[in-house]
Design a protein around this motif. Structure first.
Motif: not given
Ligand code: C2E
Ligand code: MG
Ligand code: MG
Ligand code: MG
Length: 287
Positions: A27-36
């Motif tokens: 989920m954390l990796a997903g959120m970093k991508r989501a910000l980008e």
């Protein structure tokens, strides 16, 4: 045998914990991508003045729209963002986006409308949240008096001086502070006057039960009387029906928020909502 069983149980919990932490990492990796990739978006829910049914403000509530168009609710990802520190970056994005949207409403003619943004205690820990918020507002050219920050009582368990300094800095520039989920957290009421809070948001758990639980009703009544006595505005959250809105107004509650008037609405639809409200608000007026 008992030892054996205990051991197996322990191994079982270990596995479960490992799966949970893997899910969190994903989920954390997903959120970093989501910000980008700009997968976060803001929904807006109006705050209503009970006596007139006019829109008195708007709260921004974050959602994560995945590439497959599914929506993740904030209660799923905010805790992971808080635990990892990513909430700092997400939180500033929220302030920037809310400020830009608020500017857009002003240009449409709703030039008195202010916006509220939620902030987690985690966001105050580094000590520079207050100045980053002011910097963001300056960049977006939004007067700080149009921004309200919703914090929770649990913030006051943290390093008091650090938090007081940041809040004071924002308040001195015109930002207002609301205490979200009031009544469910820390119970030292001293902080209410110390931290220049301007509004108490009575938690929805009280509002939901006040019509059929006498004690909840009395608690809401007491909170409203207290807020009036110390000169702090009040708002009730989670109002889902007219009779609750009615009773709250009679008890001296000034503002309300909840599904009775509107669910949170995607940013892309919110301008339409604002423009059509004057026609619709009559039908929702409390007697
Ligand atoms: P909150 O700030 O107390 O927001 C109120 C929550 O109640 C929202 O859930 C809203 O959709 C929901 N709600 C509003 N009216 C009603 C009603 O009449 N009935 C019911 N049953 N629910 C109602 P949501 O959007 O899922 O947000 C949950 C929490 O996540 C928020 O609680 C807030 O603490 C946090 N959150 C949301 N957006 C952000 C954000 O941008 N940053 C941070 N740090 N936290 C956020
Ligand atoms: Mg809130
Ligand atoms: Mg709340
Ligand atoms: Mg909450």
């Amino acid at each position: 045998a008992a030892v054996q069983q205990g051991h197996n149980q322990f191994a079982f919990f270990d596995l479960e914990m490992e799966q949970k932490s893997k899910a969190r990492l994903t989920m954390l990796a997903g959120m970093k991508r989501a910000l980008e990739q700009q997968e976060f978006e803001l929904f807006y829910q109006p705050k209503i003045e009970l006596s007139t049914n006019k829109i008195a403000g708007v709260e921004a509530l974050i959602r994560w729209r995945k590439p497959d168009n599914s929506i993740v609710s904030s209660s799923k990802f905010i805790p992971v963002a808080e635990a990892s520190g990513l909430i700092n970056e997400i939180g500033l994005w929220v302030v920037k986006q809310a400020a830009a949207d608020c500017k857009a409403w002003h240009k449409l003619g709703f030039n008195q409308l202010g916006v509220s943004v939620n902030a987690s205690p985690e966001q105050f820990k580094k000590g520079n949240f207050g100045s980053l918020v002011l910097k963001t507002l300056k960049k977006q050219k939004l007067d700080p008096s149009y921004l309200d920050i919703e914090i929770t009582e649990s913030l006051f368990i943290e390093d008091e001086k650090n938090i007081q300094a940041q809040i004071h800095q924002m308040v001195s520039h015109g930002v207002s502070i609301s205490i979200d989920d009031f009544g469910t957290g820390y119970s030292n009421l001293n902080y209410l006057t110390k931290f220049n809070a301007s509004t108490l948001k009575i938690d929805q758990s009280f509002i939901r039960n006040m019509m059929h639980e006498r004690n909840q009703y009395h608690l809401v009544d007491a909170i409203l009387k207290m807020s009036q006595a110390i000169g702090i505005e009040n708002i009730a959250e989670g109002i889902e029906d007219k009779s609750t809105a009615n009773i709250l107004m009679k008890l001296g509650c000034r503002y309300g928020q909840g599904f009775f008037w509107s669910e949170p609405i995607p940013q892309s639809e919110f301008c339409n909502f604002l423009q059509s409200w004057p026609k619709r608000r009559q039908s929702k007026l409390t007697a």
